[in-house]
Design a protein around this motif. Sequence first.
Motif, PDB file in Angstrom:
ATOM      1  N   TYR A   3     -21.050   6.271   4.103  1.00 27.33           N
ATOM      2  CA  TYR A   3     -20.480   5.744   2.862  1.00 27.33           C
ATOM      3  C   TYR A   3     -19.419   4.685   3.194  1.00 27.33           C
ATOM      4  N   ARG A   4     -18.578   5.001   4.183  1.00 31.09           N
ATOM      5  CA  ARG A   4     -17.516   4.058   4.583  1.00 31.09           C
ATOM      6  C   ARG A   4     -18.113   2.763   5.102  1.00 31.09           C
ATOM      7  N   LEU A   5     -19.209   2.915   5.847  1.00 27.78           N
ATOM      8  CA  LEU A   5     -19.863   1.731   6.408  1.00 27.78           C
ATOM      9  C   LEU A   5     -20.435   0.851   5.281  1.00 27.78           C
ATOM     10  N   CYS A   6     -21.044   1.497   4.276  1.00 32.08           N
ATOM     11  CA  CYS A   6     -21.635   0.734   3.166  1.00 32.08           C
ATOM     12  C   CYS A   6     -20.546   0.034   2.351  1.00 32.08           C
ATOM     13  N   THR A   7     -19.396   0.701   2.168  1.00 33.85           N
ATOM     14  CA  THR A   7     -18.351   0.122   1.325  1.00 33.85           C
ATOM     15  C   THR A   7     -17.459  -0.842   2.116  1.00 33.85           C
ATOM     16  N   ASP A   8     -17.507  -0.769   3.452  1.00 34.33           N
ATOM     17  CA  ASP A   8     -16.662  -1.635   4.282  1.00 34.33           C
ATOM     18  C   ASP A   8     -17.444  -2.021   5.542  1.00 34.33           C
ATOM     19  N   PRO A   9     -18.458  -2.943   5.381  1.00 34.93           N
ATOM     20  CA  PRO A   9     -19.357  -3.251   6.514  1.00 34.93           C
ATOM     21  C   PRO A   9     -18.632  -3.791   7.749  1.00 34.93           C
ATOM     22  N   LYS A  10     -17.369  -4.256   7.584  1.00 34.50           N
ATOM     23  CA  LYS A  10     -16.607  -4.757   8.757  1.00 34.50           C
ATOM     24  C   LYS A  10     -16.434  -3.660   9.807  1.00 34.50           C
ATOM     25  N   ARG A  11     -16.573  -2.404   9.380  1.00 39.51           N
ATOM     26  CA  ARG A  11     -16.342  -1.292  10.309  1.00 39.51           C
ATOM     27  C   ARG A  11     -17.494  -1.096  11.297  1.00 39.51           C
ATOM     28  N   ILE A  12     -18.554  -1.876  11.139  1.00 38.13           N
ATOM     29  CA  ILE A  12     -19.753  -1.655  11.961  1.00 38.13           C
ATOM     30  C   ILE A  12     -19.431  -1.620  13.456  1.00 38.13           C
ATOM     31  N   LYS A  13     -18.553  -2.559  13.902  1.00 35.44           N
ATOM     32  CA  LYS A  13     -18.249  -2.624  15.331  1.00 35.44           C
ATOM     33  C   LYS A  13     -17.602  -1.306  15.797  1.00 35.44           C
ATOM     34  N   ARG A  14     -16.627  -0.844  15.001  1.00 37.85           N
ATOM     35  CA  ARG A  14     -15.957   0.415  15.357  1.00 37.85           C
ATOM     36  C   ARG A  14     -16.937   1.582  15.319  1.00 37.85           C
ATOM     37  N   MET A  15     -17.847   1.529  14.354  1.00 36.03           N
ATOM     38  CA  MET A  15     -18.752   2.673  14.184  1.00 36.03           C
ATOM     39  C   MET A  15     -19.810   2.766  15.261  1.00 36.03           C
TER      40      MET A  15
ATOM     41  N   VAL B 242       0.847  -1.207   0.000  1.00 38.99           N
ATOM     42  CA  VAL B 242       0.000   0.000   0.000  1.00 38.99           C
ATOM     43  C   VAL B 242       0.881   1.255   0.000  1.00 38.99           C
ATOM     44  N   ILE B 243       1.903   1.258   0.826  1.00 39.59           N
ATOM     45  CA  ILE B 243       2.739   2.473   0.897  1.00 39.59           C
ATOM     46  C   ILE B 243       3.543   2.642  -0.401  1.00 39.59           C
ATOM     47  N   GLU B 244       3.985   1.542  -0.991  1.00 38.22           N
ATOM     48  CA  GLU B 244       4.709   1.642  -2.274  1.00 38.22           C
ATOM     49  C   GLU B 244       3.811   2.285  -3.332  1.00 38.22           C
ATOM     50  N   THR B 245       2.578   1.782  -3.436  1.00 40.41           N
ATOM     51  CA  THR B 245       1.643   2.333  -4.438  1.00 40.41           C
ATOM     52  C   THR B 245       1.339   3.795  -4.129  1.00 40.41           C
ATOM     53  N   ALA B 246       1.134   4.095  -2.840  1.00 41.40           N
ATOM     54  CA  ALA B 246       0.830   5.476  -2.451  1.00 41.40           C
ATOM     55  C   ALA B 246       1.975   6.411  -2.846  1.00 41.40           C
TER      56      ALA B 246
ATOM     57  N   ASP C 252      -4.122   4.419   2.677  1.00 40.03           N
ATOM     58  CA  ASP C 252      -5.038   3.553   1.930  1.00 40.03           C
ATOM     59  C   ASP C 252      -5.773   4.380   0.874  1.00 40.03           C
ATOM     60  N   VAL C 253      -6.114   5.617   1.227  1.00 44.76           N
ATOM     61  CA  VAL C 253      -6.800   6.506   0.275  1.00 44.76           C
ATOM     62  C   VAL C 253      -5.805   6.985  -0.789  1.00 44.76           C
ATOM     63  N   LEU C 254      -4.616   7.408  -0.348  1.00 46.27           N
ATOM     64  CA  LEU C 254      -3.624   7.934  -1.305  1.00 46.27           C
ATOM     65  C   LEU C 254      -3.175   6.858  -2.298  1.00 46.27           C
ATOM     66  N   SER C 255      -3.210   5.590  -1.876  1.00 47.49           N
ATOM     67  CA  SER C 255      -2.802   4.500  -2.776  1.00 47.49           C
ATOM     68  C   SER C 255      -3.907   4.166  -3.771  1.00 47.49           C
ATOM     69  N   GLY C 256      -5.119   4.645  -3.496  1.00 43.68           N
ATOM     70  CA  GLY C 256      -6.259   4.338  -4.362  1.00 43.68           C
ATOM     71  C   GLY C 256      -6.984   3.071  -3.922  1.00 43.68           C
ATOM     72  N   ASN C 257      -6.484   2.396  -2.881  1.00 47.91           N
ATOM     73  CA  ASN C 257      -7.133   1.157  -2.407  1.00 47.91           C
ATOM     74  C   ASN C 257      -8.488   1.418  -1.767  1.00 47.91           C
ATOM     75  N   VAL C 258      -8.598   2.568  -1.103  1.00 46.48           N
ATOM     76  CA  VAL C 258      -9.861   2.951  -0.467  1.00 46.48           C
ATOM     77  C   VAL C 258     -10.332   4.246  -1.121  1.00 46.48           C
ATOM     78  N   LYS C 259     -11.587   4.248  -1.556  1.00 41.73           N
ATOM     79  CA  LYS C 259     -12.137   5.464  -2.191  1.00 41.73           C
ATOM     80  C   LYS C 259     -12.798   6.327  -1.132  1.00 41.73           C
ATOM     81  N   ARG C 260     -12.572   7.624  -1.235  1.00 36.60           N
ATOM     82  CA  ARG C 260     -13.280   8.537  -0.324  1.00 36.60           C
ATOM     83  C   ARG C 260     -14.721   8.672  -0.768  1.00 36.60           C
TER      84      ARG C 260
END
Length: 242
Positions: free
Chosen positions: A214-226, A114-118, A192-200
């Motif tokens: 939007y983040r929750l819909c695109t990455d439902p695993k975040r539900i616990k944190r949210m 990720v950091i290499e791509t970023a 993750d955003v700068l690498s293009g892996n995660v879209k804002r």
Amino acid sequence: MAAKGREIRVLGLPVSDSTMEETLAYIDKTVAEQGYARIVTMNAEIAYLAATDQKVRHIIETADYVTSDGSGILWAAERYGTPLKERVSGIDLVQHLLARGKHRFYFLGAHPDVIETAMMKIHSDYPDVSIVGYHDGYFKEEESAAIAQEIAAAQTDILFVAMGFPKQDQWIMEHREEAGIHVAIGVGGSLDVLSGNVKRAPKVFQKMGMEWFYRLCTDPKRIKRMMALPKFMSLVKKDCKK
Ligand code: UDP
């Protein structure tokens, strides 16, 4: 020392009431004066953790500057009757700093690929940028001293640490002297955003304060944190009634 401007309190935690431009000016001044500032980009999840854990609270209370990373913080500021001028998110701050072609930057965090791509994307999107070094965020604690020395040897002005809160901020607190930097900012998932892996989220979501949705819909695993978000809102409502 660079002037910080007005600070407000959310759950007793400091938040700077500054615009993006004012924050950039504070950073420029700190670098110009060869000073030091540790900047925390605080969202509702971080504020909730800090409000419920003394050790985490200390990280925020001892920061030199706390920006309003999420719309939850702006909502809370309104409830306290001390509205903030605007949101200053970690990712926006990184992008503004990179776009201005000033300062020497070092990035620490994210998975190696990720950091290499970023880094490739940053060099192509910001041709004038001066990245003096980078390192992924998956290393053993005993490697920290060598990383800090590398940051110092590269004469870094601004260090971005993208290892998630509170790990990134603790790393900064422990290694800032060895790293010899002027400004250190914890920027969460920015690489993750700068690498293009995660879209804002599209701008319309950002404007409505619904980026979290939007983040929750695109990455439902975040539900616990949210789940921290409604808990944060409930604490703020109680605090406002006091
Ligand atoms: N990360 C890291 N080292 C670790 C744990 C996490 O570099 O030991 C990185 C992870 O790969 C991700 C970032 O830290 O790029 C955390 O992202 P998250 O979305 O949790 O951050 P947020 O923006 O929500 O604070």
